[in-house]
Design an enzyme around this catalytic site. Structure first.
Site, PDB file in Angstrom:
ATOM      1  N   ASP A  34       4.195  -3.249  -8.244  1.00 47.89           N
ATOM      2  CA  ASP A  34       3.405  -2.779  -7.100  1.00 47.89           C
ATOM      3  C   ASP A  34       2.361  -3.843  -6.818  1.00 47.89           C
ATOM      4  OD1 ASP A  34       1.705  -1.477  -5.340  1.00 47.89           O
ATOM      5  OD2 ASP A  34       0.953  -0.062  -6.834  1.00 47.89           O
TER       6      ASP A  34
ATOM      7  N   GLU B 128      -5.279  -4.292  -0.905  1.00 45.94           N
ATOM      8  CA  GLU B 128      -4.742  -2.943  -0.784  1.00 45.94           C
ATOM      9  C   GLU B 128      -5.143  -2.068  -1.958  1.00 45.94           C
ATOM     10  OE1 GLU B 128      -1.844   0.400  -1.180  1.00 45.94           O
ATOM     11  OE2 GLU B 128      -2.353  -1.198  -2.600  1.00 45.94           O
ATOM     12  N   GLU B 129      -5.214  -2.633  -3.159  1.00 43.10           N
ATOM     13  CA  GLU B 129      -5.499  -1.827  -4.342  1.00 43.10           C
ATOM     14  C   GLU B 129      -6.923  -1.267  -4.351  1.00 43.10           C
ATOM     15  OE1 GLU B 129      -3.443  -0.656  -6.199  1.00 43.10           O
ATOM     16  OE2 GLU B 129      -1.701  -1.994  -6.376  1.00 43.10           O
TER      17      GLU B 129
END
Length: 352
Positions: free
Chosen positions: A190, A224-225
């Site tokens: 991911d 994004e994280e």
């Protein structure tokens, strides 16, 4: 007309390995951005960098505007040094949302101003010979772990003299394994698997000389994280955006490590039905194995783009992943299925 194109899965798995072995916790993404830029240059795809270092690349179509975008994020989970401790260890805070349970025992690299140091993240009570059964009863949280650096340090002053500082980034070793039966096991799949899929789809389009009806932007986000993701990277003429990310195969979910998982909704609400159903139709027409899922505790680049005020259709397509934000596992079948879908999507007419 959208037609299947040859897919180079050898390239997809090769670039995935290179991405995984390039550290990129959120906030420390320069090296992985350079890797992606080099791949785009090799394929002859033009791109630009945003002020913060995200990538906007362009595959030209017959029409320039309004157009579409694919997005995946290059940043991963990690940690930062919270405190230099009097015992010569370091307290940590997480980058992104992940459990300290998965940090215990991890080998890692501390990225200091003077250069990298290797180390291990350990629970405070790491020795059964000293703490006996207390090693099994220690709570699970980030205050219960510490980083042991592989250097002769016994106190805070020793750490300072060797160049360690509060705020230093800590990259967690991915430990990638590519098995002969197609399974891929690693941290940080991911969303580096999503980045590999996007690059693989771009390679297929470029090498086939396929005609695209509208421009397609390839967006590589870097935060994004931590929630901001695609909030500021979009061209203003993008009318629809497909995010590539993971779908969890945990109990209570319908995702699979095989085929494409198409998300119908996440924690921020439903995805655009017209765009989502067009992706489902492409899967059905070309016999791409797929399933639908809804995620309660999940958000992606699509959410940050919408929350930033962008008036676009969004959808989310996923590779099924086991143990997300932990010791993750996927299957190459999902990656190939996603590349096939994205190649068709880029050739298909845009939504009205």
């Amino acid at each position: 007309m959208a037609v299947p194109l040859p897919i180079d899965m050898g390239y997809v798995t090769d670039i995935l390995y290179r991405l995984l072995t390039t550290p990129s916790p959120t906030g420390y993404t320069t090296d992985v951005v350079r890797l992606c830029c080099a791949e785009l240059e090799r394929m002859g795809i033009s791109y630009e960098l945003t002020r913060r270092g995200a990538i906007r690349a362009d595959l030209k179509g017959v029409r320039g505007s309004p157009d579409r975008a694919l997005v995946a994020h290059v940043d991963t989970l990690g940690t930062q040094v919270k405190m230099l401790k009097d015992n010569g260890r370091m307290e940590l805070v997480p980058i992104g949302h992940w459990s300290s349970r998965f940090a215990e025992g991890a080998r890692c690299t501390v990225l200091t101003d003077r250069g990298p140091w290797r180390g291990t993240i350990l629970p405070l009570k790491a020795s059964g010979h000293t703490f006996n059964k207390e090693v099994d009863s220690q709570p699970v949280n980030w205050q219960q772990v510490e980083l042991r650096v592989d250097a002769p340090v016994a106190n805070r002053r020793d750490l300072e003299e060797r160049g360690f500082n509060i705020g230093d980034f800590v990259a967690i070793d991915p430990q990638p394994e590519f098995l002969e039966n197609g399974y891929i096991v690693s941290r940080h799949l991911d969303d580096k698997a999503g980045v590999a899929v996007m690059l693989g789809a771009a390679k297929a389009v470029v090498e086939a000389g396929a005609t695209l009806p509208v421009d397609c932007h390839l967006l590589f986000t870097i935060s994004e994280e931590v929630g901001s993701g695609a909030s500021s990277i979009l061209h203003q003429d993008v009318a629809e955006m497909v995010t590539i990310d993971n779908g969890t195969t945990a109990p209570g979910q319908n995702s699979s490590e095989f085929g494409v998982t198409i998300a119908m909704a996440d924690s921020t609400g439903p995805f655009d039905m017209a765009l989502t159903h067009s992706l489902l139709t492409l899967c059905q027409a070309q016999n791409i194995p797929h399933q639908r899922d809804v995620f309660r505790y999940y958000r992606c680049d699509s959410a940050s783009a919408i929350e930033a005020g962008n008036d676009i259709r969004t959808a989310l397509v996923c590779f099924g992943i086991d143990a997300s934000h932990g010791y993750e596992r996927i299957h190459a079948n999902a990656l190939e299925s996603l590349v096939r879908l994205l190649v068709l999507y880029m050739q298909s007419p845009p939504r009205d």
